[in-house]
Design an enzyme around this catalytic site. Structure first.
Site, PDB file in Angstrom:
ATOM      1  N   ARG A  11     -15.945  -6.902  16.953  1.00 55.61           N
ATOM      2  CA  ARG A  11     -16.025  -7.202  18.501  1.00 55.61           C
ATOM      3  C   ARG A  11     -16.436  -5.805  18.890  1.00 55.61           C
ATOM      4  O   ARG A  11     -16.379  -4.831  18.291  1.00 55.61           O
ATOM      5  CB  ARG A  11     -14.616  -7.672  19.021  1.00 55.61           C
ATOM      6  CG  ARG A  11     -13.701  -6.556  18.772  1.00 55.61           C
ATOM      7  CD  ARG A  11     -12.291  -6.795  19.674  1.00 55.61           C
ATOM      8  NE  ARG A  11     -11.337  -5.813  19.743  1.00 55.61           N
ATOM      9  CZ  ARG A  11     -10.688  -5.477  18.662  1.00 55.61           C
ATOM     10  NH1 ARG A  11     -10.349  -6.479  17.617  1.00 55.61           N
ATOM     11  NH2 ARG A  11     -10.094  -4.487  18.628  1.00 55.61           N
ATOM     12  N   HIS A  34       1.106   0.491  18.658  1.00 55.74           N
ATOM     13  CA  HIS A  34       0.092   0.180  18.337  1.00 55.74           C
ATOM     14  C   HIS A  34      -1.047  -0.334  19.334  1.00 55.74           C
ATOM     15  O   HIS A  34      -2.141  -1.011  19.154  1.00 55.74           O
ATOM     16  CB  HIS A  34       0.100  -0.991  17.263  1.00 55.74           C
ATOM     17  CG  HIS A  34       0.983  -0.660  16.082  1.00 55.74           C
ATOM     18  ND1 HIS A  34       0.749   0.138  14.996  1.00 55.74           N
ATOM     19  CD2 HIS A  34       2.220  -1.159  15.509  1.00 55.74           C
ATOM     20  CE1 HIS A  34       1.431   0.341  14.002  1.00 55.74           C
ATOM     21  NE2 HIS A  34       2.496  -0.443  14.405  1.00 55.74           N
ATOM     22  N   GLU A  78       0.965  -1.168   0.068  1.00 58.49           N
ATOM     23  CA  GLU A  78       0.090  -0.069   0.028  1.00 58.49           C
ATOM     24  C   GLU A  78       0.862   1.134  -0.079  1.00 58.49           C
ATOM     25  O   GLU A  78       2.048   1.109   0.461  1.00 58.49           O
ATOM     26  CB  GLU A  78      -0.872   0.130   1.333  1.00 58.49           C
ATOM     27  CG  GLU A  78      -2.171  -0.791   1.151  1.00 58.49           C
ATOM     28  CD  GLU A  78      -3.066  -0.600   2.443  1.00 58.49           C
ATOM     29  OE1 GLU A  78      -2.538   0.134   3.514  1.00 58.49           O
ATOM     30  OE2 GLU A  78      -4.030  -1.271   2.427  1.00 58.49           O
TER      31      GLU A  78
END
Ligand code: MV4
Length: 480
Positions: free
Chosen positions: A291, A234, A199
């Site tokens: 979720r 992250h 990407e």
């Protein structure tokens, strides 16, 4: 649905059971030997020990959890987040055992668990995606050709990766071959799937995600955005809703894109669609988390909706009780994840005993918490202790309330991310709203917190000295 088993622990197990109780549904907790004496076990109507402390011997044992559910005549299983929540095989097994999985169908979990399958699935729905390719690539010559078309920097991503795992930035053509080889071998050993794709690397993005909820009748709602750019390695630490940079128009466009992603995979239940927002305010679909997320409370605060209640309602076959036009944003909410980690020591886990543990209370303050004074923070699981959430009519009000709540939160025995929170919420870049995913890298170092502490210590010493000298004057007065 009369009885729900919560296949999780800590704050999220309690959070889910509180809503179940409110709805008149009885609750079953599962727990490991390390969690025998915890609030989530005590809160539940029934509780079952499912194994030893390590999660591989307890919270990840899907078959054992299903067996316990059957024995106790449970109707549905709520997986919380983490553990088995995005395990398609577990969701499938739950349904095969005539239990309701409070979440999407296993097929949707499977699709979104693979970034390439996700891209492929949403392709026909006119959703903006980062320039790049949507199939696995191993041929270096072909990759070089594509990378030159897209333009450097390039990001190599693992299809099976998630939350930043298996990503590699390539600045120039000479590095592409070696980085691809490393990415493929890393992905093979970490996920058993060496598929990688390319990407364009968006250099300074914001991480904006949209909460969605879908019922089994094809209705999909979005609940606006959460801004989650403040993260380290992250792992998110601070989240807020709404974002301080979205215009109403962009918000609606992203909301519609998110509902299309959900429709593309026949989604049911609560989900989150992740986007990158670049410096020119272009947004790109990244992935979907299938979720209930850790940071769902900020969305609940600004919409007034109990997302777990809606999850349970759609899981038992009800139609969504509201329409998109009924949803509005009221005020502003912030969340700080309180981790047992030392922000002065590279955020290393700081587990131990909570010798002092007192929560802040007051209007506009919500703490989603799973701990009590005297408890140990176990080494076996994620070290998040709680989530501190504040709500105000304005962003400024929510920030001021957050700074006060952090001060009032008393924790002794372990180091926590509370001082990191103070640093963020006092920082000019955060307060102005002018920040991106590089906030921690750009602005944070433990020295800065130490400098601040030292500065405060100096001021405190000066005040003390001044007071001492004043006191001496008073004492001397009568003798003069
Ligand atoms: C990106 C990106 C820049 N360009 N993709 C990280 C987690 C995973 N969900 C996707 N991630 C990123 N994908 C392109 N094409 C930057 C990130 C990224 C990031 C994204 C969200 C929040 C924090 C992040 C921190 C570093 C990199």
């Amino acid at each position: 649905m009369k009885k729900i088993l919560v296949a999780n622990r800590g704050e999220i197990a309690l959070r889910v059971m509180k809503t179940a109780k409110k709805m008149g549904i009885s609750t079953v907790a599962v727990f490991s030997e390390a969690d025998r004496n915890t609030p989530h076990v005590r809160f539940a109507d029934e509780a079952v020990c499912i194994g030893k402390a390590p999660s591989s011997q307890s919270y990840l044992l899907g078959d054992k959890i299903i067996k316990a559910a059957k024995e106790l005549n449970v109707d549905g299983i709520h997986p919380g987040y983490g553990f088995l929540s995005e395990n398609a095989d577990f969701a499938e097994s739950v349904e095969k055992n005539d239990l309701i999985f409070i979440g999407p169908k296993s097929n949707a979990i499977r699709i979104m668990g693979s970034k390439l399958m996700a891209k492929e699935t949403v392709k026909a729905y006119d959703i903006p995606m980062v320039p790049g390719i949507d199939e696995a690539i191993t041929d270096v010559a072909k990759a070089q050709e594509i990378a030159n078309e897209i333009g450097y920097p390039i990001l190599i991503k693992a299809s099976a990766g998630g939350g930043g795992k298996g990503m590699r930035i390539v600045e120039k053509e000479q590095d592409l071959e070696s980085q691809m080889e490393r990415a493929i071998s890393e992905a093979t050993s970490a996920f058993g799937d060496g598929s990688v794709f390319l990407e364009k690397y968006v250099t300074s993005p914001r991480h904006i995600e949209i909460q969605v909820m879908a019922d089994t009748y094809g209705n999909v709602l979005h609940f606006f955005e959460r801004e989650c750019s403040i993260q380290r390695r992250h792992q998110k630490v601070v989240e807020e809703a709404p974002s301080s940079v979205l215009t109403p128009k962009l918000r609606e466009e992203m909301g519609i894109a998110a509902t299309k992603v959900a429709k593309a995979c026949d989604y049911v239940g609560a989900g989150t669609v992740e986007f990158l927002l670049d410096a020119d305010m272009n947004f790109y679909f990244l992935e979907m988390n299938t979720r209930l997320q850790v940071e769902h409370p900020v969305t609940e605060m600004i919409t007034g909706i109990d997302l777990v209640e809606l999850q349970i309602k759609v899981a038992r076959g009800e139609e969504l009780p509201i329409e998109q036009k009924d949803l509005n944003i009221h005020g502003h909410a912030l969340e700080l994840r309180v981790y047992a980690e030392d922000p002065l020591n590279d955020f290393l886990p700081s587990v131990g005993n909570l010798e002092t543990y007192q929560l802040p209370v007051g209007e506009g303050i919500r703490v989603d918490n799973g701990f009590e004074e005297g408890m140990d923070v176990p080494i076996y699981y994620d070290p998040m202790i709680s989530k501190l959430i504040t709500y105000g009519k304005t962003r400024e009000e929510a920030i001021e309330l957050m700074l006060e709540a952090i001060d009032d939160y008393q924790i002794k025995g372990v180091q926590t991310t509370l001082p990191f929170g103070t640093y963020v919420f006092e920082h000019e870049a955060f307060r102005s709203g002018n920040f991106d995913t590089h906030f921690v890298k750009n602005y944070y170092s433990s020295e800065r917190i130490n400098e601040k502490n030292e500065g405060e210590a100096k001021i405190a010493a000066m005040i003390a000295l001044h007071q001492y000298l004043e006191d001496k004057k008073i004492v001397k007065l009568p003798t003069n």
